[in-house]
Design a protein around this motif. Structure first.
Motif, short mmCIF file in Angstrom:
data_model
loop_
_atom_site.label_atom_id
_atom_site.label_comp_id
_atom_site.label_asym_id
_atom_site.label_seq_id
_atom_site.Cartn_x
_atom_site.Cartn_y
_atom_site.Cartn_z
N ASP A 18 0.83 -1.21 0.00
CA ASP A 18 0.00 0.00 0.00
C ASP A 18 0.86 1.26 0.00
OD1 ASP A 18 -2.27 -1.58 0.04
OD2 ASP A 18 -2.58 -1.39 2.21
N ALA A 19 1.95 1.24 0.78
CA ALA A 19 2.80 2.43 0.88
C ALA A 19 3.58 2.67 -0.40
CB ALA A 19 3.76 2.28 2.06
N LYS A 20 4.01 1.57 -1.06
CA LYS A 20 4.73 1.67 -2.34
C LYS A 20 5.98 2.54 -2.23
CE LYS A 20 0.30 1.17 -4.69
NZ LYS A 20 -0.74 1.78 -5.52
N ALA A 57 -2.34 13.97 -4.53
CA ALA A 57 -3.11 13.23 -5.52
C ALA A 57 -3.69 14.19 -6.55
CB ALA A 57 -4.24 12.45 -4.84
N ASN A 58 -3.81 13.72 -7.79
CA ASN A 58 -4.32 14.47 -8.96
C ASN A 58 -3.29 15.43 -9.56
OD1 ASN A 58 -6.93 13.26 -8.86
ND2 ASN A 58 -7.48 14.66 -7.18
N GLN A 105 9.55 4.39 -13.07
CA GLN A 105 8.99 3.13 -13.57
C GLN A 105 8.29 2.37 -12.46
OE1 GLN A 105 9.17 4.06 -17.01
NE2 GLN A 105 8.80 1.85 -16.85
N ASP A 106 8.86 2.42 -11.25
CA ASP A 106 8.20 1.76 -10.11
C ASP A 106 6.85 2.42 -9.81
OD1 ASP A 106 10.24 -0.03 -9.78
OD2 ASP A 106 11.16 0.99 -8.07
N LEU A 107 6.81 3.74 -9.86
CA LEU A 107 5.55 4.45 -9.60
C LEU A 107 4.48 4.10 -10.64
CD1 LEU A 107 6.92 7.99 -8.63
CD2 LEU A 107 6.08 6.20 -7.11
N ILE A 108 4.91 3.93 -11.88
CA ILE A 108 3.98 3.53 -12.94
C ILE A 108 3.52 2.09 -12.72
CG2 ILE A 108 3.74 3.10 -15.41
CD1 ILE A 108 5.77 5.43 -15.83
N ALA A 109 4.48 1.22 -12.42
CA ALA A 109 4.14 -0.20 -12.21
C ALA A 109 3.21 -0.38 -11.01
CB ALA A 109 5.41 -1.01 -12.02
N ASN A 110 3.40 0.43 -9.97
CA ASN A 110 2.58 0.33 -8.77
C ASN A 110 1.29 1.15 -8.85
OD1 ASN A 110 4.36 -1.37 -7.39
ND2 ASN A 110 5.57 0.36 -6.64
N GLU A 111 1.09 1.79 -10.02
CA GLU A 111 -0.13 2.57 -10.29
C GLU A 111 -0.27 3.78 -9.38
OE1 GLU A 111 -3.41 -0.19 -10.29
OE2 GLU A 111 -2.89 -0.93 -12.28
N VAL A 112 0.86 4.27 -8.86
CA VAL A 112 0.83 5.59 -8.22
C VAL A 112 0.67 6.64 -9.31
CG1 VAL A 112 2.17 7.26 -6.87
CG2 VAL A 112 2.26 4.83 -6.30
N LEU A 113 1.37 6.43 -10.44
CA LEU A 113 1.20 7.25 -11.63
C LEU A 113 0.40 6.46 -12.66
CD1 LEU A 113 4.75 8.83 -12.20
CD2 LEU A 113 2.67 10.02 -11.47
N GLN A 114 -0.66 7.06 -13.16
CA GLN A 114 -1.47 6.42 -14.20
C GLN A 114 -1.64 7.37 -15.38
OE1 GLN A 114 -5.13 4.56 -12.89
NE2 GLN A 114 -4.21 3.81 -11.00
N VAL A 138 -0.95 11.03 -14.04
CA VAL A 138 -1.63 11.66 -12.91
C VAL A 138 -1.35 10.84 -11.66
CG1 VAL A 138 -3.86 12.27 -11.90
CG2 VAL A 138 -3.45 12.67 -14.33
N PHE A 139 -1.01 11.52 -10.56
CA PHE A 139 -0.83 10.85 -9.28
C PHE A 139 -2.19 10.41 -8.75
CE2 PHE A 139 3.20 12.94 -9.58
CZ PHE A 139 4.08 12.22 -8.78
N LYS A 140 -2.32 9.13 -8.45
CA LYS A 140 -3.58 8.59 -7.96
C LYS A 140 -3.67 8.58 -6.44
CE LYS A 140 -5.60 7.99 -11.83
NZ LYS A 140 -6.80 8.78 -12.15
N GLN A 141 -2.61 9.02 -5.78
CA GLN A 141 -2.60 9.11 -4.32
C GLN A 141 -1.55 10.13 -3.91
OE1 GLN A 141 -1.11 4.92 -3.82
NE2 GLN A 141 0.43 5.88 -2.49
N ASP A 142 -1.66 10.64 -2.70
CA ASP A 142 -0.57 11.44 -2.15
C ASP A 142 0.66 10.55 -2.06
OD1 ASP A 142 -2.48 13.38 -1.86
OD2 ASP A 142 -2.32 13.55 0.31
N TYR A 143 1.83 11.10 -2.43
CA TYR A 143 3.04 10.28 -2.40
C TYR A 143 4.20 11.10 -1.87
CZ TYR A 143 6.38 6.67 -3.59
OH TYR A 143 7.34 5.68 -3.51
N SER A 144 4.96 10.52 -0.93
CA SER A 144 6.06 11.21 -0.29
C SER A 144 7.39 10.86 -0.96
CB SER A 144 6.11 10.85 1.20
OG SER A 144 7.20 11.48 1.83
N PHE A 145 8.13 11.86 -1.40
CA PHE A 145 9.44 11.69 -1.99
C PHE A 145 10.52 12.09 -0.99
CE2 PHE A 145 6.68 12.13 -5.66
CZ PHE A 145 7.17 11.17 -6.54
N SER A 146 11.74 11.63 -1.23
CA SER A 146 12.83 11.92 -0.31
C SER A 146 13.23 13.39 -0.33
CB SER A 146 14.05 11.04 -0.64
OG SER A 146 14.49 11.29 -1.97
N SER A 147 12.94 14.08 -1.42
CA SER A 147 13.33 15.49 -1.52
C SER A 147 12.43 16.20 -2.53
CB SER A 147 14.78 15.61 -1.98
OG SER A 147 14.90 15.26 -3.35
N PRO A 148 12.32 17.53 -2.45
CA PRO A 148 11.55 18.28 -3.44
C PRO A 148 12.15 18.18 -4.84
CG PRO A 148 12.71 19.78 -1.96
CD PRO A 148 12.82 18.42 -1.36
#
Length: 289
Positions: free
Chosen positions: A121-123, A203-204, A227-236, A243-253
């Protein structure tokens, strides 16, 4: 709201990077943290003879970022010995046990199943487990006890440098305290904000489909993450953008901006508030410089 707690870390070998026993205040469980090379010399410890749930962590094959394997053992030692011989990727491990008789096979199977699902879920990190484990049937009381045990584990893991299970928690930050920032380019718009977990893209938000040649050639870690974000459907894919389908936290801006714009990006100047102030300007002002 999260409650404060304290941890006691015993450096058993005198080496801060060696064997560490981590205990949480007012809790029956404890974590054992160690680098892989130490296993042959520490596996005789009593903790390895107990029932527990464990995590193996190590670099991804491409060398960018980490991957994780989640398992359980009754007891832990035979499973660790098997992975020492047969799993190449891991370089460090952590496992959780409790006092004598506090955990049984069904308990740790439940914890394993919950951790696998939460990692999915966290991806946040690539999961080495090939299949999900079936959650065992527990009594209502045992399930309640294990959910408390799980909650304590999850609160300790980020302190131990493991973020694989952290979900983006917008509710942890008051709306009044958030400076919402925009990243704009190529007809795209994304929104995000700084948090204790990193830089959160909402998200969005939109991201570029195209990548620059220099990014593909020089920024392999960012490309692999994308590629991981696409495979995990965070990005669709939606029309001519992702488009981001959920809020997602990155290590840096900067990582967030690079994913969105499809090129190298300085997040401190790409992210701006509604008045046009860059993140760098906002931070400088907040620091009183």
């Amino acid at each position: 709201m999260s409650q404060p707690f304290s941890l006691k870390i015993f450096v058993a070998t005198g080496d801060p990077d060696g064997l560490r026993i981590v205990e949480r205040s007012n809790w029956i469980g404890k974590a054992i943290v160690f680098p892989r090379p130490l296993l042959p010399t520490i596996k005789q410890r009593e903790e390895f003879a107990q029932t527990g749930v464990y995590l193996l962590l190590g670099p991804r094959p491409d060398g960018d970022g980490e991957m994780i394997y989640i398992g359980e053992g009754d007891p832990v030692r035979p499973r660790m010995e098997n992975h020492f011989s047969n799993k190449d990727f891991w370089t460090r491990a952590v496992f959780f046990v409790a006092g004598s008789g506090q955990l049984n096979k069904a308990h740790v199977q439940f914890l394993e199943s919950q951790l696998i699902q939460r990692a999915k879920d966290a991806k946040r990190m690539r999961l080495e487990n090939i299949k999900s484990e079936t959650e065992p049937t527990l009594s209502e009381a045992d399930r309640a006890d294990m959910l408390v045990f799980l909650d304590h584990m999850l609160s300790m893991l980020p302190v131990l440098g493991i973020s694989a299970f952290e979900m983006t928690r917008a509710t942890d930050i008051r709306v009044a305290d958030i400076t919402l920032l925009n990243c704009v380019g190529k007809g795209l718009k994304a929104q995000g904000y700084e948090s204790n977990q990193g830089f959160v893209v909402k998200a969005n938000s939109q991201a570029s489909v195209e990548l620059t040649a220099s990014m593909q050639q020089q920024m392999h870690g960012i490309v692999d993450l994308r590629q991981d974000l696409i495979a995990n459907e965070v990005l669709q894919r939606v029309g001519d953008c992702y488009v981001f389908k959920q809020d997602y936290s990155f290590s840096s801006p900067s990582t967030a901006a690079a994913i969105i714009l499809g090129r190298s990006a300085n997040g401190r100047t790409e992210w701006k508030d509604e008045t046009g102030r860059t993140l760098k300007e906002i931070q400088t002002q907040q620091a009183g410089l």
